[in-house]
Design a protein around this motif. Sequence first.
Motif, PDB file in Angstrom:
ATOM      1  N   SER A  59       0.842  -1.182   0.000  1.00  0.00           N
ATOM      2  CA  SER A  59       0.000   0.000   0.000  1.00  0.00           C
ATOM      3  C   SER A  59       0.884   1.241   0.000  1.00  0.00           C
ATOM      4  N   SER A  60       0.301   2.394  -0.318  1.00  0.00           N
ATOM      5  CA  SER A  60       1.064   3.642  -0.243  1.00  0.00           C
ATOM      6  C   SER A  60       1.186   4.128   1.198  1.00  0.00           C
ATOM      7  N   TYR A  61       0.362   3.549   2.116  1.00  0.00           N
ATOM      8  CA  TYR A  61       0.415   3.919   3.528  1.00  0.00           C
ATOM      9  C   TYR A  61       0.131   2.679   4.365  1.00  0.00           C
ATOM     10  N   VAL A  62       0.873   2.548   5.461  1.00  0.00           N
ATOM     11  CA  VAL A  62       0.599   1.464   6.400  1.00  0.00           C
ATOM     12  C   VAL A  62       0.792   1.980   7.825  1.00  0.00           C
ATOM     13  N   ALA A  63      -0.100   1.563   8.711  1.00  0.00           N
ATOM     14  CA  ALA A  63       0.017   1.889  10.132  1.00  0.00           C
ATOM     15  C   ALA A  63       0.730   0.726  10.816  1.00  0.00           C
ATOM     16  N   VAL A  64       1.679   1.034  11.665  1.00  0.00           N
ATOM     17  CA  VAL A  64       2.442  -0.006  12.351  1.00  0.00           C
ATOM     18  C   VAL A  64       2.444   0.250  13.854  1.00  0.00           C
ATOM     19  N   THR A  65       2.590  -0.838  14.603  1.00  0.00           N
ATOM     20  CA  THR A  65       2.793  -0.729  16.047  1.00  0.00           C
ATOM     21  C   THR A  65       4.247  -1.065  16.317  1.00  0.00           C
ATOM     22  N   LEU A  66       4.785  -0.493  17.367  1.00  0.00           N
ATOM     23  CA  LEU A  66       6.180  -0.769  17.716  1.00  0.00           C
ATOM     24  C   LEU A  66       6.246  -1.924  18.699  1.00  0.00           C
ATOM     25  N   PRO A  67       7.241  -2.773  18.672  1.00  0.00           N
ATOM     26  CA  PRO A  67       8.286  -2.825  17.640  1.00  0.00           C
ATOM     27  C   PRO A  67       7.754  -3.518  16.391  1.00  0.00           C
TER      28      PRO A  67
END
Length: 184
Positions: A59-67
Amino acid sequence: MDVTATTGTYNNTSGVVSHTINSAAHNGNTASDTLTVNAVSPGISLLKSVSTSSTGPWSSYVAVTLPSSVYYRLVMENTGDVVLNPASVSDPNVSLTSCSWKLSDGVTSWTSGTALPIGEYVTCIVNTSTPIAAVSGSHDNTATASGTYSGTTYQDTSTATYATTGLTLDKTATQTSFSAAGQT
């Protein structure tokens, strides 16, 4: 026969075609046609996308959680009607040295900085063996595709973004206990 023509329209009419059969001359017809020479139209396209997995989804954007880790995929295509030579992709924020470029068949290797045929595209997934560690915040990453035809360089850019998610709530109260409902 090699013919060099400049952009334009060229009419061509043959003379009467004559031939001899049993010592008798025969005259045939004439033929005509028009040749249209169009200007070349070099073009290049780049699509950069991001994922939390080296196999996508992309995708052009992705939401991530750390780590977490992120991966980038680059797809460069020759959208013009001439071969681009050389063609390459640059990225000021991510090293592309680990790219193993593949032609559209997904099997044949391609080397950055070489010719990119008409209508062909190449794909690379960046950092498959050493993923990029995500850091807190929003991070745009832009790459540039370049291809050269007849001494002129054509370019396209594409951006992929990842951002960390999460909400932290910190609440404090000056009173440590309550004895009845409605107390503040």
